[in-house]
Design an enzyme around this catalytic site. Structure first.
Site, PDB file in Angstrom:
ATOM      1  N   ASP A 174       4.836  -4.524   6.246  1.00 23.15           N
ATOM      2  CA  ASP A 174       4.725  -5.841   6.723  1.00 23.15           C
ATOM      3  C   ASP A 174       4.570  -6.377   5.652  1.00 23.15           C
ATOM      4  O   ASP A 174       6.125  -7.911   5.535  1.00 23.15           O
ATOM      5  CB  ASP A 174       3.370  -6.229   7.609  1.00 23.15           C
ATOM      6  CG  ASP A 174       3.511  -7.333   8.734  1.00 23.15           C
ATOM      7  OD1 ASP A 174       4.727  -7.464   9.597  1.00 23.15           O
ATOM      8  OD2 ASP A 174       2.852  -8.139   9.570  1.00 23.15           O
ATOM      9  N   ARG A 223      -6.051  -2.360   8.711  1.00 23.99           N
ATOM     10  CA  ARG A 223      -6.256  -3.927   8.953  1.00 23.99           C
ATOM     11  C   ARG A 223      -6.367  -4.952   9.563  1.00 23.99           C
ATOM     12  O   ARG A 223      -7.184  -4.446  10.621  1.00 23.99           O
ATOM     13  CB  ARG A 223      -4.540  -4.251   8.127  1.00 23.99           C
ATOM     14  CG  ARG A 223      -4.431  -5.747   7.293  1.00 23.99           C
ATOM     15  CD  ARG A 223      -3.199  -5.864   6.454  1.00 23.99           C
ATOM     16  NE  ARG A 223      -2.647  -4.651   5.535  1.00 23.99           N
ATOM     17  CZ  ARG A 223      -3.304  -5.305   4.179  1.00 23.99           C
ATOM     18  NH1 ARG A 223      -3.919  -6.416   4.297  1.00 23.99           N
ATOM     19  NH2 ARG A 223      -2.612  -4.466   3.096  1.00 23.99           N
ATOM     20  N   GLU A 235     -17.752   8.432  21.119  1.00 21.85           N
ATOM     21  CA  GLU A 235     -18.322   7.812  22.796  1.00 21.85           C
ATOM     22  C   GLU A 235     -17.505   6.769  22.179  1.00 21.85           C
ATOM     23  O   GLU A 235     -17.828   5.302  23.086  1.00 21.85           O
ATOM     24  CB  GLU A 235     -19.595   8.620  22.483  1.00 21.85           C
ATOM     25  CG  GLU A 235     -20.041   9.281  22.992  1.00 21.85           C
ATOM     26  CD  GLU A 235     -19.525  10.194  21.856  1.00 21.85           C
ATOM     27  OE1 GLU A 235     -19.860   9.919  20.654  1.00 21.85           O
ATOM     28  OE2 GLU A 235     -18.841  11.905  22.659  1.00 21.85           O
ATOM     29  N   THR A 244       3.830   3.017   5.973  1.00 20.02           N
ATOM     30  CA  THR A 244       2.247   2.373   6.095  1.00 20.02           C
ATOM     31  C   THR A 244       1.788   2.941   6.765  1.00 20.02           C
ATOM     32  O   THR A 244       2.202   2.932   7.381  1.00 20.02           O
ATOM     33  CB  THR A 244       1.995   0.690   6.173  1.00 20.02           C
ATOM     34  OG1 THR A 244       1.153   0.090   6.597  1.00 20.02           O
ATOM     35  CG2 THR A 244       3.066   0.100   7.653  1.00 20.02           C
ATOM     36  N   ASP A 272      -1.320   1.432   8.269  1.00 24.48           N
ATOM     37  CA  ASP A 272      -1.029   1.079   9.510  1.00 24.48           C
ATOM     38  C   ASP A 272      -0.418   1.093  10.482  1.00 24.48           C
ATOM     39  O   ASP A 272      -0.922   0.828  11.922  1.00 24.48           O
ATOM     40  CB  ASP A 272      -1.457  -0.534   9.249  1.00 24.48           C
ATOM     41  CG  ASP A 272      -2.215  -0.355   7.925  1.00 24.48           C
ATOM     42  OD1 ASP A 272      -3.362  -0.094   7.836  1.00 24.48           O
ATOM     43  OD2 ASP A 272      -2.244  -1.646   7.512  1.00 24.48           O
ATOM     44  N   ASP A 332       1.688  -0.855  11.657  1.00 22.84           N
ATOM     45  CA  ASP A 332       1.952  -2.367  12.097  1.00 22.84           C
ATOM     46  C   ASP A 332       2.907  -3.110  11.969  1.00 22.84           C
ATOM     47  O   ASP A 332       2.794  -4.160  12.307  1.00 22.84           O
ATOM     48  CB  ASP A 332       0.458  -3.018  11.795  1.00 22.84           C
ATOM     49  CG  ASP A 332       0.479  -3.011  10.129  1.00 22.84           C
ATOM     50  OD1 ASP A 332       1.233  -2.829   9.689  1.00 22.84           O
ATOM     51  OD2 ASP A 332      -0.138  -3.735   9.688  1.00 22.84           O
ATOM     52  N   ARG A 380       1.262  -5.528  -4.941  1.00 27.61           N
ATOM     53  CA  ARG A 380       1.490  -6.434  -3.966  1.00 27.61           C
ATOM     54  C   ARG A 380       1.728  -7.676  -4.995  1.00 27.61           C
ATOM     55  O   ARG A 380       0.383  -8.466  -5.394  1.00 27.61           O
ATOM     56  CB  ARG A 380       0.237  -6.575  -3.120  1.00 27.61           C
ATOM     57  CG  ARG A 380      -0.270  -5.387  -2.388  1.00 27.61           C
ATOM     58  CD  ARG A 380      -1.811  -5.956  -1.904  1.00 27.61           C
ATOM     59  NE  ARG A 380      -2.174  -4.244  -1.459  1.00 27.61           N
ATOM     60  CZ  ARG A 380      -2.263  -3.936   0.033  1.00 27.61           C
ATOM     61  NH1 ARG A 380      -0.631  -4.560   0.446  1.00 27.61           N
ATOM     62  NH2 ARG A 380      -2.173  -3.261   0.144  1.00 27.61           N
ATOM     63  N   GLY A 396       0.751  -0.813  -0.005  1.00 24.92           N
ATOM     64  CA  GLY A 396      -0.070   0.073  -0.362  1.00 24.92           C
ATOM     65  C   GLY A 396       0.329   1.265   0.109  1.00 24.92           C
ATOM     66  O   GLY A 396       2.037   1.611   1.044  1.00 24.92           O
TER      67      GLY A 396
HETATM   68  O1  F6P Z   1      -1.864  -1.549   4.210  1.00 23.22           O
HETATM   69  C1  F6P Z   1      -2.884  -0.281   4.186  1.00 23.22           C
HETATM   70  C2  F6P Z   1      -3.719  -0.694   3.741  1.00 23.22           C
HETATM   71  O2  F6P Z   1      -4.373   0.807   3.274  1.00 23.22           O
HETATM   72  C3  F6P Z   1      -5.195  -1.475   5.113  1.00 23.22           C
HETATM   73  O3  F6P Z   1      -5.097  -0.481   5.553  1.00 23.22           O
HETATM   74  C4  F6P Z   1      -6.061  -1.940   4.288  1.00 23.22           C
HETATM   75  O4  F6P Z   1      -6.593  -3.151   5.094  1.00 23.22           O
HETATM   76  C5  F6P Z   1      -5.282  -2.034   2.493  1.00 23.22           C
HETATM   77  O5  F6P Z   1      -4.362  -1.297   2.648  1.00 23.22           O
HETATM   78  C6  F6P Z   1      -6.008  -2.117   1.683  1.00 23.22           C
HETATM   79  O6  F6P Z   1      -5.746  -1.986   0.007  1.00 23.22           O
HETATM   80  P1  F6P Z   1      -5.910  -2.036  -1.048  1.00 23.22           P
HETATM   81  O7  F6P Z   1      -5.619  -0.734  -1.543  1.00 23.22           O
HETATM   82  O8  F6P Z   1      -4.841  -3.626  -1.635  1.00 23.22           O
HETATM   83  O9  F6P Z   1      -6.719  -2.300  -1.314  1.00 23.22           O
END
Ligand code: F6P
Length: 319
Positions: A102, A171, A187, A125, A127, A129, A71, A10
């Site tokens: 990752d 993710r 909230e 990223t 995320d 993560d 990817r 991503g």
């Molecule tokens: O890893 C980054 C991210 O934006 C995640 O938050 C999300 O789940 C995923 O990539 C979406 O992937 P794609 O762009 O391949 O749909």
């Protein structure tokens, strides 16, 4: 010395400033700089070209990546990895920088265990993560995009008696969710790392509604897969008309914030310097407590990132 850079997985805001710094800084040091287009797919297909300053002019303020990304499924195949390695060799590339998350680092871990490559990963990223680093490139920009959307949703929410659910990316990680909930004063916050104490929350919110609360804002992380369940729960138990917004890929866009530009600058200089001084790096630049250091790729990929405890506590305070 000849170094190359690629983006994988991503895209994240901050990739462009990193690419630009890589080219400018390499040339300043007398290192030849190459650009690899379309990530690991492009590495397999030899979409590799020597960089000129013109290639990276006027990109610092742009989101996404001018190198484009992918990817790559083919990279799981050893034959394509060998092809990728041969392409690096054919250009005499002696150092590689990978901007990715990752999945990309897992791919690099396998690649570097098979071939003698000298590479440094820059955590990139939205995320946030990746094990071993407090910060990944692109997170601040994504959080600001989310914060802006939440501020706007609050404007309309405060004009009605309604509940609003906003689903954020991340993710399997709740980082974007929890930080967004804190900065928007939501909230309800639902993230994969903790179980929502629904009964307790229902009791508290019902009481607040009786006392005059007019609307409710709920942040749900995509990794929980609970957006529909929370929607039904709010409608039934809190008896509030509810609207859902899925922010989606908007969160990946936008011009990099000042923080992401500065992080791109620092991550990249550290990565180039490391490659310059080593021949068999296989490391990731990590950032912790204001300091940059380097972690073995195996260590990064063999551990799971965990949310800081004080963020989890912050959600518990919400409940
Ligand atoms: O890893 C980054 C991210 O934006 C995640 O938050 C999300 O789940 C995923 O990539 C979406 O992937 P794609 O762009 O391949 O749909």
């Amino acid at each position: 010395m000849t170094f190359a850079i690629l983006c994988s997985g991503g895209d994240a805001a901050g990739m462009n400033p990193a690419i630009k710094k890589f080219v400018d800084y390499s040339y300043k040091l007398g290192i030849k700089a190459y650009l690899i287009y379309e990530g690991l797919e492009g590495l397999i297909d030899n979409k590799i070209k020597e960089a000129s300053h013109k290639d990276v002019a006027g990109i610092l303020h742009l989101g996404g990546t001018v190198l484009r990304s992918s990817r790559s499924k083919r990279f799981f195949d050893p034959l394509f990895r060998e092809q990728a390695y041969n392409n690096l060799k054919s250009h005499d590339i002696t150092g590689l920088i990978v901007l990715g998350g990752d999945g990309s680092f897992r791919a690099m871990e396998v690649f570097s265990s098979e071939f003698d490559i000298n590479f440094v990963g820059i955590p990139s990223t939205i995320d946030n993560d990746i094990y071993g680093t407090e910060y990944c490139l692109g997170v601040d920009t994504a959080l600001n995009v989310i914060r802006d959307s939440l501020d706007k949703i609050r404007d309309t929410a405060s004009s009605f008696n309604r509940a609003f659910i906003v689903e954020v990316m991340g993710r399997d990680c709740g980082y974007l969710g929890v930080v967004s909930a804190i900065v928007s004063g939501a909230e309800i916050c639902v993230i994969p790392e903790i179980d929502l104490e629904q009964e307790k929350l229902e009791k508290r919110l019902k009481k607040e509604i009786q006392n005059g609360r007019r609307y409710v804002l709920a942040i749900v992380s995509e990794g929980t897969k609970k957006t529909t369940e929370i929607y039904q729960w709010i409608q039934e138990k809190l008896e509030l008309e509810t609207r859902v917004t899925i922010l989606g890929h908007i969160q990946r866009g936008g011009n990099p914030t000042v923080y992401d530009r500065m992080m791109a600058f620092e991550f990249t200089i550290n990565a180039v310097e490391y490659l310059r001084n080593h021949t068999d790096s296989n490391k990731v630049v990590v950032f912790n407590k204001g300091t940059y250091s380097f972690m073995d790729i195996e260590e990064v990929t063999s551990h799971k990132y965990e949310l800081p405890q004080h963020y989890i506590d912050a959600i518990n305070y919400l409940d």
